[in-house]
Write an enzyme that holds these catalytic residues in place. Structure first.
Site, mmCIF file in Angstrom:
data_model
loop_
_atom_site.group_PDB
_atom_site.id
_atom_site.type_symbol
_atom_site.label_atom_id
_atom_site.label_comp_id
_atom_site.label_asym_id
_atom_site.label_seq_id
_atom_site.Cartn_x
_atom_site.Cartn_y
_atom_site.Cartn_z
ATOM 1 N N LYS A 73 -56.782 32.036 14.808
ATOM 2 C CA LYS A 73 -56.906 32.304 16.242
ATOM 3 C C LYS A 73 -57.106 33.812 16.429
ATOM 4 O O LYS A 73 -56.581 34.611 15.645
ATOM 5 C CB LYS A 73 -55.629 31.825 16.941
ATOM 6 N N SER A 148 -54.168 27.138 24.480
ATOM 7 C CA SER A 148 -55.096 28.234 24.341
ATOM 8 C C SER A 148 -55.791 28.298 22.978
ATOM 9 O O SER A 148 -56.798 28.987 22.843
ATOM 10 C CB SER A 148 -54.370 29.564 24.602
ATOM 11 N N SER A 172 -49.749 25.566 23.086
ATOM 12 C CA SER A 172 -51.119 25.978 22.754
ATOM 13 C C SER A 172 -51.673 25.507 21.424
ATOM 14 O O SER A 172 -52.861 25.670 21.164
ATOM 15 C CB SER A 172 -51.244 27.497 22.830
HETATM 16 N N1 GLN Z 1 -50.937 26.489 28.419
HETATM 17 C C1 GLN Z 1 -49.756 27.277 28.318
HETATM 18 C C2 GLN Z 1 -49.861 28.513 29.154
HETATM 19 O O1 GLN Z 1 -50.860 28.704 29.727
HETATM 20 C C3 GLN Z 1 -49.424 27.532 26.904
HETATM 21 C C4 GLN Z 1 -49.798 28.859 26.396
HETATM 22 C C5 GLN Z 1 -49.417 29.024 24.969
HETATM 23 O O2 GLN Z 1 -48.731 28.211 24.374
HETATM 24 N N2 GLN Z 1 -49.878 30.134 24.401
HETATM 25 O O3 GLN Z 1 -48.951 29.258 29.269
#
Ligand code: GLN
Length: 471
Positions: A73, A148, A172
């Site tokens: 990532k 993400s 994410s």
């Molecule tokens: N979708 C979640 C957020 O927007 C998770 C983000 C994450 O785990 N980095 O905060």
């Protein structure tokens, strides 16, 4: 081909690491319509492969991931390689060191193929808010791969690489894994070092893994885990036998099927979760229904706590220490210029984080305490809990509402600091469904036993777009 099969072939010399990486680079090109890549350096990947081939030729024995292409990532440090976390604010940031997990992967023989597209600084569930533009789901290019770590999940699902390393704060890794029909693990916090991971919300951030099968997931976790002097929150390697856990039948495993009043998944998603629970029961697990209330409140608490911690963490992006120097005559003007590089969602969360007063913060912490207690209470009597990973299958790219609710079932394990695994189980309208298993702290063995048992049943994942040549 799985990561272990690839590594075996490279170790045995039936394929060279160079050949494996050349093929992976061809697939990476073919996967361009997914827009899942933040960056890649073919020369460097081939040089890493050549070094492995040379080591083998010199009689050295190669590691368990010899020659296996891995996606990182875009928020993981790799010394000297730009790490922008898909944010304009970090363009021109070349990390001084390599993330511990990445160093350990390389020591096991893995080759970094590319950096995966993501939501800016990890904020989002659609990989739609990125300086690289939106990533696409390989099962349907009009849909989001989740976020993400969406680029990571899309590339593994399309067969470009068998392993991707992402980060999971509120879901994410699990949520994109679910939408793309692959496996995603958020391990117990402390197992994997966060050194070299760009922080979002430090109390919940974890490195996570995405693969196409539970065996590769376990293998990858195994080579990365263990104490790291560079991250004081890491813990020593647990006395596990993940290889045994993967083979064991789920007989006698106590599984709590979560009933979550006020938080419903789409009926066709719930049906797959029921089917997975029934399959475990048919294999000898002891399944019963358990109530978990307060998921909507937990999601609100996650949103608040994440914003508070992110606002604090992002204060360091002041235009002086990271990335391109900000314009302006004094520190204040430079800070303003640096802030202007954040995208809308990041700015929204920083503002929200600063607007949350002590009272609201305390209430969010209290809600975190309640959900944690409830989950731990259930895990006193169960080896694992089972529920959907996401309320729906993959959303369309612009479906902001689905993005907002995507963390409903993943945030609780994050808040409670418990490990969770998303596995593909069943198909709805040609799209994969993710089933989530939540375990005790350091209870990954039970997660792997259940996931491997369901995998052996043939979890029926729809074919993703063909990326040639096949892995
Ligand atoms: N979708 C979640 C957020 O927007 C998770 C983000 C994450 O785990 N980095 O905060």
């Amino acid at each position: 081909m799985s990561a272990r099969e690839l590594a075996e072939a490279v170790r045995a010399g039936s394929r060279s690491a160079r050949q494996v990486i050349e093929e992976a680079l061809a697939r990476l090109d073919a996967a361009a319509p997914l827009n899942a890549v933040a960056d890649h350096d073919a020369e460097r990947a081939l040089a890493e492969a050549d070094a492995l081939d040379a080591a083998r030729a010199a009689g050295e024995s190669l590691g368990p991931l010899a020659g296996v292409p891995v996606i990182l990532k875009d928020n993981l440090w790799d010394a000297g390689v730009e790490c922008s976390a898909a944010s304009e604010s970090l363009v021109g940031f070349f990390p001084p060191d390599t993330a511990t997990v990445v160093r350990r992967l390389r020591a096991a023989g893995a080759v970094v193929l590319a950096r995966g597209n993501m939501d800016e600084l990890g904020m989002g569930s659609l990989t739609a808010r990125s300086r690289f533009g939106p990533a696409k789901n390989p099962h349907d290019l009009r849909r989001s791969p989740g976020g993400s770590s969406g680029g990571n999940a899309a590339l593994v699902a399309a067969g470009v690489a068998p392993i991707a390393i992402g980060s999971d704060t509120g879901g994410s890794v699990r949520q994109p894994a679910s939408w793309c029909g692959v496996y995603g693990l958020r391990p117990t916090r402390g197992l994997l070092s966060r050194w070299g991971l760009v922080a979002l919300a430090s109390s919940m951030d974890t490195v996570g893994v995405i693969t196409t099968n539970p065996e590769d997931l376990a293998c990858c976790l195994d080579v990365m885990l263990g104490a790291d002097p560079l991250d004081q929150t890491t813990t020593p390697r647990p006395p596990w036998r993940l290889d045994v856990a993967l083979r064991e039948p789920p007989r006698g495993l106590r599984v709590g099927l979560l009933i979550t009043p006020g938080a419903e998944a789409a009926p066709e998603v719930s049906a797959q979760v029921q089917r997975a629970a029934a399959a475990l029961s048919a294999m000898g697990a002891i399944v019963d229904g358990v109530r978990l209330v307060g998921l909507p409140e937990a999601l609100l608490a996650y949103t608040a706590l994440c914003a508070v911690e992110a606002a604090s963490n992002l204060a360091r992006f002041d235009g002086q220490r990271f990335g391109r120097p900000a314009a302006g005559d004094d520190a204040e003007a430079q800070a303003r210029d640096a802030r202007a590089r954040f995208g809308d969602e990041v700015r929204r969360r920083v503002l929200l984080g600063h607007a949350i007063g002590a009272d609201r913060h305390r209430r969010a912490l209290a809600a975190q305490g309640r959900i944690t207690e409830a989950i731990i209470g259930h895990l006193d009597h169960h080896d694992l809990l089972i529920c959907p990973t996401t309320p729906t299958v993959a959303a369309h790219l612009d479906d902001a509402e689905a993005g907002r609710l995507a963390d409903l079932f993943t945030a609780p394990a994050s808040l409670a600091g418990r490990p969770a695994l998303s596995l593909p189980f069943g198909v709805v309208d040609g799209l994969p469904v993710g089933v989530q298993l939540i375990g005790r702290a350091y209870g990954e063995e039970a997660l792997f036993t259940a996931a491997a048992a369901l995998h052996r049943q043939g979890a029926s994942v729809p074919e993703a777009v063909e990326v040639q040549p096949r892995l």
